[in-house]
Design a protein around this motif. Structure first.
Motif, PDB file in Angstrom:
ATOM      1  N   LEU A 183      46.374 109.661  72.010  1.00  0.00           N
ATOM      2  CA  LEU A 183      44.901 109.917  71.629  1.00  0.00           C
ATOM      3  C   LEU A 183      43.995 109.824  73.165  1.00  0.00           C
ATOM      4  O   LEU A 183      43.225 110.843  73.464  1.00  0.00           O
ATOM      5  N   LYS A 184      44.072 108.807  73.718  1.00  0.00           N
ATOM      6  CA  LYS A 184      43.505 108.583  75.050  1.00  0.00           C
ATOM      7  C   LYS A 184      43.945 109.629  76.055  1.00  0.00           C
ATOM      8  O   LYS A 184      42.987 110.362  76.785  1.00  0.00           O
ATOM      9  N   ILE A 185      45.175 109.984  75.954  1.00  0.00           N
ATOM     10  CA  ILE A 185      45.482 110.914  77.077  1.00  0.00           C
ATOM     11  C   ILE A 185      44.951 112.420  76.739  1.00  0.00           C
ATOM     12  O   ILE A 185      44.242 113.068  77.495  1.00  0.00           O
ATOM     13  N   ARG A 186      44.974 112.728  75.590  1.00  0.00           N
ATOM     14  CA  ARG A 186      44.519 114.052  75.097  1.00  0.00           C
ATOM     15  C   ARG A 186      42.751 114.122  75.336  1.00  0.00           C
ATOM     16  O   ARG A 186      42.351 115.177  75.337  1.00  0.00           O
ATOM     17  N   ALA A 187      42.122 112.999  75.200  1.00  0.00           N
ATOM     18  CA  ALA A 187      40.623 112.868  75.351  1.00  0.00           C
ATOM     19  C   ALA A 187      40.389 112.753  76.753  1.00  0.00           C
ATOM     20  O   ALA A 187      39.049 112.476  77.181  1.00  0.00           O
ATOM     21  N   GLY A 188      41.218 112.620  77.756  1.00  0.00           N
ATOM     22  CA  GLY A 188      40.873 112.415  79.049  1.00  0.00           C
ATOM     23  C   GLY A 188      40.557 110.994  79.391  1.00  0.00           C
ATOM     24  O   GLY A 188      39.694 111.001  80.389  1.00  0.00           O
ATOM     25  N   LEU A 189      40.903 109.810  78.411  1.00  0.00           N
ATOM     26  CA  LEU A 189      40.597 108.783  78.836  1.00  0.00           C
ATOM     27  C   LEU A 189      41.324 108.063  79.813  1.00  0.00           C
ATOM     28  O   LEU A 189      42.628 108.357  79.841  1.00  0.00           O
ATOM     29  N   ASP A 190      41.232 106.687  80.433  1.00  0.00           N
ATOM     30  CA  ASP A 190      42.098 105.908  81.153  1.00  0.00           C
ATOM     31  C   ASP A 190      43.024 104.983  79.951  1.00  0.00           C
ATOM     32  O   ASP A 190      42.533 103.968  79.360  1.00  0.00           O
ATOM     33  N   ILE A 191      44.211 105.433  79.985  1.00  0.00           N
ATOM     34  CA  ILE A 191      45.104 104.576  79.261  1.00  0.00           C
ATOM     35  C   ILE A 191      45.224 102.996  79.763  1.00  0.00           C
ATOM     36  O   ILE A 191      45.657 102.119  78.909  1.00  0.00           O
ATOM     37  N   SER A 192      45.067 103.006  80.995  1.00  0.00           N
ATOM     38  CA  SER A 192      45.250 101.518  81.391  1.00  0.00           C
ATOM     39  C   SER A 192      44.163 100.546  81.261  1.00  0.00           C
ATOM     40  O   SER A 192      44.147  99.409  81.448  1.00  0.00           O
ATOM     41  N   GLU A 193      42.968 101.213  81.023  1.00  0.00           N
ATOM     42  CA  GLU A 193      41.569 100.484  80.720  1.00  0.00           C
ATOM     43  C   GLU A 193      41.363 100.049  79.251  1.00  0.00           C
ATOM     44  O   GLU A 193      41.205 101.130  78.319  1.00  0.00           O
ATOM     45  N   GLY A 201      35.317 110.204  74.689  1.00  0.00           N
ATOM     46  CA  GLY A 201      36.090 111.393  75.335  1.00  0.00           C
ATOM     47  C   GLY A 201      36.045 112.509  74.145  1.00  0.00           C
ATOM     48  O   GLY A 201      35.447 112.386  73.345  1.00  0.00           O
ATOM     49  N   ARG A 202      36.719 113.684  74.515  1.00  0.00           N
ATOM     50  CA  ARG A 202      36.818 114.860  73.450  1.00  0.00           C
ATOM     51  C   ARG A 202      37.958 115.382  73.378  1.00  0.00           C
ATOM     52  O   ARG A 202      38.795 115.625  74.634  1.00  0.00           O
ATOM     53  N   ILE A 203      38.301 116.011  72.326  1.00  0.00           N
ATOM     54  CA  ILE A 203      39.731 116.628  71.984  1.00  0.00           C
ATOM     55  C   ILE A 203      39.482 118.078  71.564  1.00  0.00           C
ATOM     56  O   ILE A 203      38.554 117.963  70.446  1.00  0.00           O
ATOM     57  N   ARG A 257      35.277 114.215  68.639  1.00  0.00           N
ATOM     58  CA  ARG A 257      34.523 113.298  69.672  1.00  0.00           C
ATOM     59  C   ARG A 257      35.507 111.922  69.538  1.00  0.00           C
ATOM     60  O   ARG A 257      35.677 111.405  68.450  1.00  0.00           O
ATOM     61  N   VAL A 258      35.696 111.277  70.586  1.00  0.00           N
ATOM     62  CA  VAL A 258      36.624 110.193  70.406  1.00  0.00           C
ATOM     63  C   VAL A 258      35.950 109.010  70.879  1.00  0.00           C
ATOM     64  O   VAL A 258      35.513 109.012  72.370  1.00  0.00           O
ATOM     65  N   SER A 259      35.861 107.873  70.370  1.00  0.00           N
ATOM     66  CA  SER A 259      35.391 106.623  70.967  1.00  0.00           C
ATOM     67  C   SER A 259      36.411 105.424  70.734  1.00  0.00           C
ATOM     68  O   SER A 259      36.851 105.168  69.701  1.00  0.00           O
ATOM     69  N   SER A 260      36.573 104.849  71.856  1.00  0.00           N
ATOM     70  CA  SER A 260      37.531 103.522  71.765  1.00  0.00           C
ATOM     71  C   SER A 260      36.587 102.428  71.893  1.00  0.00           C
ATOM     72  O   SER A 260      35.874 102.163  72.665  1.00  0.00           O
ATOM     73  N   LEU A 261      37.223 101.363  71.170  1.00  0.00           N
ATOM     74  CA  LEU A 261      36.427  99.834  71.445  1.00  0.00           C
ATOM     75  C   LEU A 261      37.514  98.883  71.369  1.00  0.00           C
ATOM     76  O   LEU A 261      38.472  98.684  70.467  1.00  0.00           O
ATOM     77  N   PRO A 262      37.260  98.022  72.763  1.00  0.00           N
ATOM     78  CA  PRO A 262      38.006  96.591  72.403  1.00  0.00           C
ATOM     79  C   PRO A 262      37.975  95.996  71.362  1.00  0.00           C
ATOM     80  O   PRO A 262      36.609  95.315  71.123  1.00  0.00           O
ATOM     81  N   THR A 263      38.981  95.351  70.464  1.00  0.00           N
ATOM     82  CA  THR A 263      38.766  94.417  69.443  1.00  0.00           C
ATOM     83  C   THR A 263      39.551  93.194  69.688  1.00  0.00           C
ATOM     84  O   THR A 263      40.372  93.211  70.650  1.00  0.00           O
ATOM     85  N   LEU A 264      39.609  92.009  68.674  1.00  0.00           N
ATOM     86  CA  LEU A 264      40.272  90.983  68.845  1.00  0.00           C
ATOM     87  C   LEU A 264      41.921  91.217  68.924  1.00  0.00           C
ATOM     88  O   LEU A 264      42.632  90.631  69.782  1.00  0.00           O
TER      89      LEU A 264
END
Length: 469
Positions: free
Chosen positions: A147-157, A164-166, A178-185
């Protein structure tokens, strides 16, 4: 409501697709590594052998009545009628299938969530989340990275949120996500918002306005300048109302500019700008540029801060019609919110054309809703039940509504046009104008909610929060 007896665990329901469940009339009830057990009203050897070929497992069929199978199917496998031209052609890739399925069944959001011992996917349908898939823990990071690759996000972060957006293209449709990632526990949670590419089907008359409210609203947007503000929580349909308004205003004589985050619909003839704060393209700076673009109508996705509010006021004062949204609980609370942003009351009074508040409520399924006498305990304790409300309808659940009791949603509105009498209240910074609204026969969200209950459109449970003072 859904009967507990007809629910099956998610890890079983995802063994087969909705199409397979309906085509063969089967319900998975148990699985081991090599043997899958199904309930069916057809337990012939022919079906058993075909399923073993299709699914690649040893199949056991247990007899069940056709009526019960139909209830199992409706409760656990969502499916819409479709013509041949509308049919989706899924790839074998889980992600492709999930995205197309979510769009097809009318889901607005997809939630990918990771916990200590399990990972799941939930879909939001008619405003409510429902668990649809269980993902193996070793597969979850792989899906997130795809998903991160398709949305143009940094997979290492993986420590910071990212957006991002797909764009998804199928044989029958094209839509944005619209793609939103959030770090969780326990890892990254990802939410995908499905956006429509086309606003041609949106009509103001179909959204939920009463005849009087629609007339009042249309009169306020006919003015060549001023501000139209629509308030409500996230997911209350504000953007849809704005686009329906823009569609009405859109013609070859009018220059319409929008700044949005994200662009949820596209409209031919309207100049749309995607917000990008990372490079300084924010609401206030773009509004400043818009004023040099000879606009007639400006749409600002949201008034978030005093700087944007001041620019919107400036645009209205210089002869432009400005449409925007704001997060408040009522139409009158919008005035207080602007004052809290240090906008002088006299400027609000001279530029605001109309303040609108709206909510979305689920509509009862017309096939199974049940009428009963009013039960006072179903209402908030301090709520005074109107004398004309003698009966109420409740959600029951049937095959037509997938045993939820509801089908579709409807917007309810509170519309306060800014009149000369109201300008005095604004300049005096008055907080309570209930008597004025009553004298002007302006229906509140609460009043409109009760009307929907009286008419059997929705249930008390669905509008309960609006009835609390």
């Amino acid at each position: 409501m859904v009967k507990e007896d007809f629910k099956i665990p998610v890890h079983l329901s995802q063994l087969i697709s909705s199409e397979q469940a309906y085509q063969y009339g089967i319900i998975p009830i148990e699985e081991t590594e090599d043997i899958w057990t199904f309930k069916s009203y057809n337990t012939t050897n022919v079906l058993q052998q075909e399923l073993q070929i299709v699914l690649g497992k040893t199949i056991i069929l247990q007899s069940e009545s056709e009526e019960n199978i139909k209830q199992y199917l409706a409760s656990n496998f969502r499916k819409r009628e479709q013509t041949h031209s509308e049919a989706f052609h899924y790839s074998t890739d889980f992600l492709e299938k999930l995205l197309a399925t979510a769009k097809h069944i009318g889901s607005s959001d997809i939630h990918f969530e990771v916990y200590e011992e399990r990972c799941r996917v939930r879909l939001r349908l008619d405003g409510k989340l429902k668990e649809y898939f269980i993902i193996e823990q070793d597969q979850y990071p792989i899906i997130i990275n795809k998903l991160k690759i398709r949305a143009g996000l940094d997979i290492s972060e993986k420590r910071l949120p990212q957006d991002g957006r797909i764009t998804i293209k199928t044989s029958a449709d094209e839509f944005d996500i619209r793609v939103s990632s959030l770090p969780t526990l326990h890892g990254e949670k990802m939410v995908l918002r499905i956006l429509s590419k086309d606003a041609d089907h949106i009509q103001l008359s179909d959204l939920g306005f009463t005849d009087r409210e629609l007339y009042t609203y249309k009169e306020t947007i006919k003015k060549p300048n001023g501000i139209v503000l629509i308030s409500g929580p996230t997911g209350s349909g504000k953007t849809t109302t704005l686009y329906a308004t823009l569609k009405l205003l859109n013609d070859e004589k009018t220059n319409i500019l929008t700044i949005e985050d994200p662009i949820e619909y596209t409209l031919e003839g309207i100049n749309q700008v995607q917000l990008k704060e990372s490079i300084g393209l924010d609401f206030s700076s773009t509004l400043r540029t818009f004023l040099r673009q000879d606009p007639d109508v400006i749409m600002v996705g949201e008034i978030r801060d005093a700087k944007t509010a001041n620019m919107a006021i400036r645009a209205a004062l210089t002869g432009h019609l400005v449409l925007s949204t704001i997060h408040t609980n009522s139409a009158w609370a919008t005035i207080s919110r602007l004052i809290d942003m240090d906008i002088p009351p006299f400027l609000i009074a001279s530029t605001l054309n109309v303040s609108v508040a709206q909510r979305l409520v689920r509509k009862l399924c017309t096939h199974c809703k049940s009428e009963k006498p009013v039960v006072p305990s179903d209402f908030p304790e301090q709520f005074e039940i109107p004398k004309h409300l003698r009966t109420q309808f409740t959600a029951m659940g049937c095959n037509n509504c997938y045993h939820t009791g509801y089908m579709g949603r409807k917007a309810i509105y509170e519309i306060i046009p800014i009149t000369k009498a109201l300008i005095t209240h604004i300049k005096n910074n008055e907080h309570n104008i209930d008597s004025y609204l009553k004298d002007q026969n302006i229906a509140s969200l609460k009043t409109n909610a009760i009307e929907l209950v009286k008419d059997g459109v929705t249930s008390v449970e669905e509008v309960y929060a609006l009835l609390i003072d």
